[in-house]
Scaffold this motif. Sequence first.
Motif, PDB file in Angstrom:
ATOM      1  N   GLN A   1     -82.904   0.374  65.333  1.00  0.00           N
ATOM      2  CA  GLN A   1     -81.515   0.020  66.351  1.00  0.00           C
ATOM      3  C   GLN A   1     -81.194   1.277  66.911  1.00  0.00           C
ATOM      4  N   ALA A   2     -81.918   2.772  66.612  1.00  0.00           N
ATOM      5  CA  ALA A   2     -81.563   3.498  67.389  1.00  0.00           C
ATOM      6  C   ALA A   2     -82.577   4.057  68.337  1.00  0.00           C
TER       7      ALA A   2
ATOM      8  N   SER B   1     -77.592  -0.590  68.497  1.00  0.00           N
ATOM      9  CA  SER B   1     -77.071  -0.612  68.211  1.00  0.00           C
ATOM     10  C   SER B   1     -75.885   1.072  68.455  1.00  0.00           C
ATOM     11  N   GLU B   2     -77.065   2.153  68.423  1.00  0.00           N
ATOM     12  CA  GLU B   2     -76.771   3.486  69.081  1.00  0.00           C
ATOM     13  C   GLU B   2     -78.120   4.025  70.091  1.00  0.00           C
ATOM     14  N   ILE B   3     -76.842   4.928  70.874  1.00  0.00           N
ATOM     15  CA  ILE B   3     -78.223   5.948  71.670  1.00  0.00           C
ATOM     16  C   ILE B   3     -77.317   7.751  70.836  1.00  0.00           C
TER      17      ILE B   3
ATOM     18  N   TYR C   1     -69.627  10.054  72.177  1.00  0.00           N
ATOM     19  CA  TYR C   1     -68.812  10.796  71.853  1.00  0.00           C
ATOM     20  C   TYR C   1     -69.438  12.362  71.194  1.00  0.00           C
ATOM     21  N   ALA C   2     -69.168  13.749  70.648  1.00  0.00           N
ATOM     22  CA  ALA C   2     -69.966  14.841  69.993  1.00  0.00           C
ATOM     23  C   ALA C   2     -69.856  14.456  68.334  1.00  0.00           C
TER      24      ALA C   2
ATOM     25  N   LYS D   1     -73.935   7.548  71.689  1.00  0.00           N
ATOM     26  CA  LYS D   1     -72.835   5.982  72.111  1.00  0.00           C
ATOM     27  C   LYS D   1     -73.145   5.188  70.797  1.00  0.00           C
ATOM     28  N   GLU D   2     -72.214   4.080  70.802  1.00  0.00           N
ATOM     29  CA  GLU D   2     -72.067   2.518  69.879  1.00  0.00           C
ATOM     30  C   GLU D   2     -72.161   1.528  70.735  1.00  0.00           C
ATOM     31  N   ILE D   3     -73.253   1.186  70.724  1.00  0.00           N
ATOM     32  CA  ILE D   3     -73.738  -0.547  71.762  1.00  0.00           C
ATOM     33  C   ILE D   3     -72.554  -1.365  71.414  1.00  0.00           C
TER      34      ILE D   3
END
Length: 150
Positions: free
Chosen positions: A73-74, A107-109, A130-131, A148-150
């Motif tokens: 998912q990443a 789910s995230e990038i 966000y860092a 980045k959360e999607i």
Amino acid sequence: MIRELDMADSDAAIKVLRLERRAYAVEAQIIGSMALPPLRDTVDTLQQCGERFFGYFRDGRLVGAIAYERDGQALHLCRLIVAPDCFRQGIASALLDFVIKQETPISEIIATTGSRNVPAVRFYERHGFYATERIQTPEEIELTTFVKEI
């Protein structure tokens, strides 16, 4: 227009390599180090990297590219490149948005850039990243990882 790039095609790989060298030379100046690993890429390393590439074309010219790897998912952004004469024209945003829509569900990038590359840091922050960590490379370059959360 954005379309997938077949990196097995040496012409496509050469175009990406030329674009990458111009764009990363600017980042190298910004961060004060010419030791950026992408500046050592070759056609062969691009063709063997295993990343999926998409290019942004304007009037038939490759002016931007994005490359990533998917891990469940990443989505790991490996490259987000824009021709220096096309900076601040929305190309990086268009490429990022395209990939987010292309690779659903995720789910995230995750993206990494030079900590001193203020334009890139601001770009990721503007897009909801966000860092999460800072690391030092063997080349003495400080990198910041963004999520980045999607």
